[in-house]
Design a protein around this motif. Structure first.
Motif, mmCIF file in Angstrom:
data_model
loop_
_atom_site.group_PDB
_atom_site.id
_atom_site.type_symbol
_atom_site.label_atom_id
_atom_site.label_comp_id
_atom_site.label_asym_id
_atom_site.label_seq_id
_atom_site.Cartn_x
_atom_site.Cartn_y
_atom_site.Cartn_z
ATOM 1 N N THR A 23 -7.269 1.461 1.713
ATOM 2 C CA THR A 23 -6.875 0.053 1.717
ATOM 3 C C THR A 23 -6.694 -0.559 0.342
ATOM 4 O O THR A 23 -6.256 -1.708 0.239
ATOM 5 C CB THR A 23 -7.902 -0.791 2.492
ATOM 6 O OG1 THR A 23 -9.188 -0.623 1.887
ATOM 7 C CG2 THR A 23 -7.946 -0.373 3.950
ATOM 8 N N THR A 24 -7.013 0.167 -0.717
ATOM 9 C CA THR A 24 -6.813 -0.376 -2.057
ATOM 10 C C THR A 24 -5.495 0.098 -2.623
ATOM 11 O O THR A 24 -4.927 1.097 -2.191
ATOM 12 C CB THR A 24 -7.950 0.040 -3.010
ATOM 13 O OG1 THR A 24 -8.037 1.464 -3.038
ATOM 14 C CG2 THR A 24 -9.268 -0.570 -2.589
ATOM 15 N N LYS A 25 -5.004 -0.644 -3.614
ATOM 16 C CA LYS A 25 -3.760 -0.293 -4.286
ATOM 17 C C LYS A 25 -4.084 0.560 -5.508
ATOM 18 O O LYS A 25 -5.144 0.428 -6.107
ATOM 19 C CB LYS A 25 -3.023 -1.549 -4.705
ATOM 20 C CG LYS A 25 -2.596 -2.400 -3.527
ATOM 21 C CD LYS A 25 -1.997 -3.698 -4.004
ATOM 22 C CE LYS A 25 -1.602 -4.583 -2.863
ATOM 23 N NZ LYS A 25 -2.706 -5.147 -2.144
ATOM 24 N N SER A 26 -3.144 1.403 -5.896
ATOM 25 C CA SER A 26 -3.363 2.229 -7.080
ATOM 26 C C SER A 26 -3.334 1.356 -8.330
ATOM 27 O O SER A 26 -2.790 0.257 -8.329
ATOM 28 C CB SER A 26 -2.309 3.322 -7.172
ATOM 29 O OG SER A 26 -1.045 2.759 -7.427
ATOM 30 N N LYS A 27 -3.888 1.859 -9.411
ATOM 31 C CA LYS A 27 -3.903 1.103 -10.666
ATOM 32 C C LYS A 27 -2.495 0.841 -11.160
ATOM 33 O O LYS A 27 -2.209 -0.198 -11.727
ATOM 34 C CB LYS A 27 -4.700 1.859 -11.731
ATOM 35 C CG LYS A 27 -6.169 1.923 -11.444
ATOM 36 C CD LYS A 27 -6.898 2.697 -12.508
ATOM 37 C CE LYS A 27 -8.367 2.832 -12.164
ATOM 38 N NZ LYS A 27 -9.086 3.616 -13.135
ATOM 39 N N MET A 87 0.833 -1.190 0.000
ATOM 40 C CA MET A 87 0.000 0.000 0.000
ATOM 41 C C MET A 87 0.872 1.247 0.000
ATOM 42 O O MET A 87 1.910 1.288 0.636
ATOM 43 C CB MET A 87 -0.911 -0.001 1.218
ATOM 44 C CG MET A 87 -2.003 -1.023 1.141
ATOM 45 S SD MET A 87 -3.250 -0.828 2.404
ATOM 46 C CE MET A 87 -2.314 -1.012 3.885
ATOM 47 N N TYR A 100 -12.056 2.598 1.998
ATOM 48 C CA TYR A 100 -11.824 1.875 0.744
ATOM 49 C C TYR A 100 -10.611 2.440 0.014
ATOM 50 O O TYR A 100 -9.755 1.695 -0.460
ATOM 51 C CB TYR A 100 -13.068 1.957 -0.142
ATOM 52 C CG TYR A 100 -12.888 1.294 -1.489
ATOM 53 C CD1 TYR A 100 -12.917 -0.091 -1.602
ATOM 54 C CD2 TYR A 100 -12.668 2.052 -2.636
ATOM 55 C CE1 TYR A 100 -12.736 -0.710 -2.830
ATOM 56 C CE2 TYR A 100 -12.483 1.445 -3.865
ATOM 57 C CZ TYR A 100 -12.515 0.071 -3.957
ATOM 58 O OH TYR A 100 -12.323 -0.527 -5.167
ATOM 59 N N ARG A 132 -1.690 7.135 -0.276
ATOM 60 C CA ARG A 132 -3.094 6.706 -0.302
ATOM 61 C C ARG A 132 -3.607 6.450 1.116
ATOM 62 O O ARG A 132 -4.759 6.733 1.421
ATOM 63 C CB ARG A 132 -3.255 5.453 -1.155
ATOM 64 C CG ARG A 132 -3.085 5.715 -2.631
ATOM 65 C CD ARG A 132 -3.305 4.459 -3.448
ATOM 66 N NE ARG A 132 -4.674 4.002 -3.447
ATOM 67 C CZ ARG A 132 -5.614 4.402 -4.298
ATOM 68 N NH1 ARG A 132 -5.312 5.267 -5.214
ATOM 69 N NH2 ARG A 132 -6.834 3.933 -4.224
ATOM 70 N N VAL A 177 -1.036 -2.108 -9.257
ATOM 71 C CA VAL A 177 -1.682 -3.364 -9.634
ATOM 72 C C VAL A 177 -1.182 -3.843 -10.989
ATOM 73 O O VAL A 177 -0.905 -5.020 -11.187
ATOM 74 C CB VAL A 177 -3.220 -3.203 -9.635
ATOM 75 C CG1 VAL A 177 -3.891 -4.429 -10.210
ATOM 76 C CG2 VAL A 177 -3.717 -2.950 -8.229
#
Length: 125
Positions: free
Chosen positions: A83-87, A37, A80, A41, A90
């Motif tokens: 806790t999400t990864k950037s594009k 992470m 959200y 972010r 990914v």
């Protein structure tokens, strides 16, 4: 111990050559720093979450269900986002695309490494 600029360039060139030669293996061996992470972010998501909590509390104080629901949604969006990864992380693509000049230099570098490797193999046999 930090790498020198020359060593860092060599490491980057080897990594990009690995990605070009065997993308599946390179993806499986990718370092965790690229897939972990992002601190940015996490901080932005935390600030959004705190703002959502404040809006939720304002909805409770003013006894307005719509403000409370909006605060809850903002809070959920912040969690959200944090806790999400950037594009980019990914997809596994490097941040900047190398210029054509560096691409030409890489092929020369790699061909010289291959030549040295072949000479070493010939000397061993």
């Amino acid at each position: 111990m930090a790498l020198s600029e020359h060593e860092q360039r060599l490491l980057d060139q080897l990594e990009q050559q690995l990605h070009a030669d065997d993308p599946k293996f390179a993806h499986s061996m990718a370092s965790e720093s690229r897939t972990s992470m992002s601190t940015r972010r996490l901080v932005i998501g935390s600030l959004i979450t705190i703002a959502g909590i404040l809006v939720l509390l304002a909805g409770i104080v003013y006894q307005n269900i719509f403000i409370g629901v909006a605060g809850f949604l903002v809070m959920g969006a912040g969690v959200y986002f944090a806790t999400t990864k950037s594009k980019q992380a990914v997809s596994g693509e490097p941040a900047g695309k190398p210029s054509k000049a560096t691409a030409a230099g890489k092929s020369g570098f790699m061909s010289s490494l291959e030549n040295k490797w072949d000479e070493r193999k010939r000397d061993q046999t």
